[in-house]
Design an enzyme around this catalytic site. Structure first.
Site, mmCIF file in Angstrom:
data_model
loop_
_atom_site.group_PDB
_atom_site.id
_atom_site.type_symbol
_atom_site.label_atom_id
_atom_site.label_comp_id
_atom_site.label_asym_id
_atom_site.label_seq_id
_atom_site.Cartn_x
_atom_site.Cartn_y
_atom_site.Cartn_z
ATOM 1 N N ILE A 65 0.786 -1.337 -0.015
ATOM 2 C CA ILE A 65 0.084 0.002 0.047
ATOM 3 C C ILE A 65 0.771 1.140 -0.095
ATOM 4 O O ILE A 65 0.409 2.157 -0.610
ATOM 5 C CB ILE A 65 -1.125 -0.150 1.031
ATOM 6 C CG1 ILE A 65 -2.039 -1.089 0.903
ATOM 7 C CG2 ILE A 65 -1.737 1.367 1.370
ATOM 8 C CD1 ILE A 65 -2.940 -1.300 2.419
ATOM 9 N N HIS A 68 -14.980 -1.217 8.844
ATOM 10 C CA HIS A 68 -14.425 -1.523 7.548
ATOM 11 C C HIS A 68 -13.967 -2.782 7.621
ATOM 12 O O HIS A 68 -13.200 -3.516 7.836
ATOM 13 C CB HIS A 68 -12.910 -0.930 7.333
ATOM 14 C CG HIS A 68 -12.340 -1.207 6.231
ATOM 15 N ND1 HIS A 68 -12.867 -1.069 4.895
ATOM 16 C CD2 HIS A 68 -11.140 -1.849 6.057
ATOM 17 C CE1 HIS A 68 -11.912 -1.802 4.040
ATOM 18 N NE2 HIS A 68 -10.968 -2.156 4.681
#
Length: 327
Positions: free
Chosen positions: A17, A188
């Protein structure tokens, strides 16, 4: 007159990421094309060589806005005077690992990082937790930083929000940029609830344009919830570029404002919408002048209540699972 540089700390700096994130931050995508940045990169001792390689590439881009780079394995060095902290690094779930083991492994990481932020970061630091379980990791960091305002700690639900936007654009045939007033509620995780009951596209009511409740419940909600797993299945690797893009969107909007548009952020609950305080929960917000503000006064119907309570239940279980580790 050039602006003074802002310090942006990124954890998990050697990871996938971060590799999709750092070049965009250095290019001005996070804080604006006129804002110099100093990157403060944190990763484990064994990853320092890999981080140095990424920094060689950053150097080779000759970004005009990149004023400096710090590489470290010490959170107190990484977070020193940080204006923004992107907590990307987390312990991934390994084969055969129970969820409670994952929670406690991450509790350790985010307790240390929260304490370091508390000691050395700017008092206005904007913290975004990307590493999963993001809401609970953000909660742990917040609880470990009692001297910082709670509102400084947020979790990333923007990837879910963007995934939902894309599905709605495809279904309605409208441009993705035209869709407004989408909300994503909760954790999430696959339990989160993407809610387009009041959303519009080009000013038209999206529920009328799509007019398919069966699609909403049985296709749209599960597709958004399980999108991460579908990408792993297809690519053999987890979504990194889209997660990095969502992190940029989240912080850029928080800092520079949304011009009245709704976005989704995981923020400390204030008791509204029947969500108890002392939890980090995804809600629709607008941002201006560096502050987010939750969208208020939305009607919650029976189906929405059920979905919102379901994702809340999961968050409460996660919170209870780490409470004893927070001292």
């Amino acid at each position: 007159m050039a602006k003074p540089a802002k310090r942006v700390a990124v954890t998990g700096a050697a990871g996938q990421i971060a590799y999709s994130l750092l070049f965009r931050i250095a290019n001005g995508d996070l804080l604006g094309k006129d804002q110099p940045v100093i990157l403060q990169l944190l990763d484990l001792p064994q990853a320092q060589g890999a981080v140095k390689g990424v920094v060689m590439e950053l150097d080779d881009c000759a970004f005009p806005l990149l004023s400096g780079v710090v590489i470290t394995d010490d959170p107190k060095v990484a977070f020193k005077d940080a204006d923004v902290a992107l907590l990307v690094g987390a312990r991934p779930r390994s084969k055969g690992m129970e969820r409670k083991d994952l929670l406690s492994a991450n509790a350790e990481i985010f307790t240390v990082q929260g304490k370091a932020l508390n000691e050395v970061a700017s008092r206005d630091v904007k913290v975004l937790v990307v590493g999963n379980p993001a809401n609970t990791n953000a909660y742990i960091a917040m609880k470990s930083a009692p001297d910082l305002p709670k509102k400084n700690f947020t979790a990333m639900l923007r990837l879910d929000h963007n995934r939902a936007l894309s599905q709605l654009a495809a279904k309605s045939g409208k441009p993705v940029a035209s869709i407004e007033k989408l909300a994503v509620w909760g954790n999430h995780s696959p339990t989160m609830y993407p809610d387009f009951r009041v959303a519009t596209a080009e000013g038209q009511d999206l529920t009328k344009l799509i007019n398919d409740e069966e699609w909403n419940r049985n296709t749209f909600i599960p597709t958004v919830g399980k999108r991460g797993a579908a990408i792993i299945e297809a690519r053999g690797l987890s979504s990194a570029a889209s997660a990095a893009n969502a992190a940029i969107d989240h912080v850029r909007d928080w800092v520079l404002g949304t011009n009245g548009k709704w976005v989704t952020m995981g923020i400390p609950s204030d008791g509204s919408y029947g969500i108890p305080e002392d939890i980090i929960y995804g809600v629709p917000v607008t941002c201006e002048n560096g502050e987010y503000k939750r969208v208020e006064g939305l009607e919650i119907d029976a189906f929405s209540r059920e979905k919102m309570d379901g994702t809340l239940q999961e968050l409460l279980e996660e919170r209870d699972g780490v409470q004893h580790l927070l001292g």
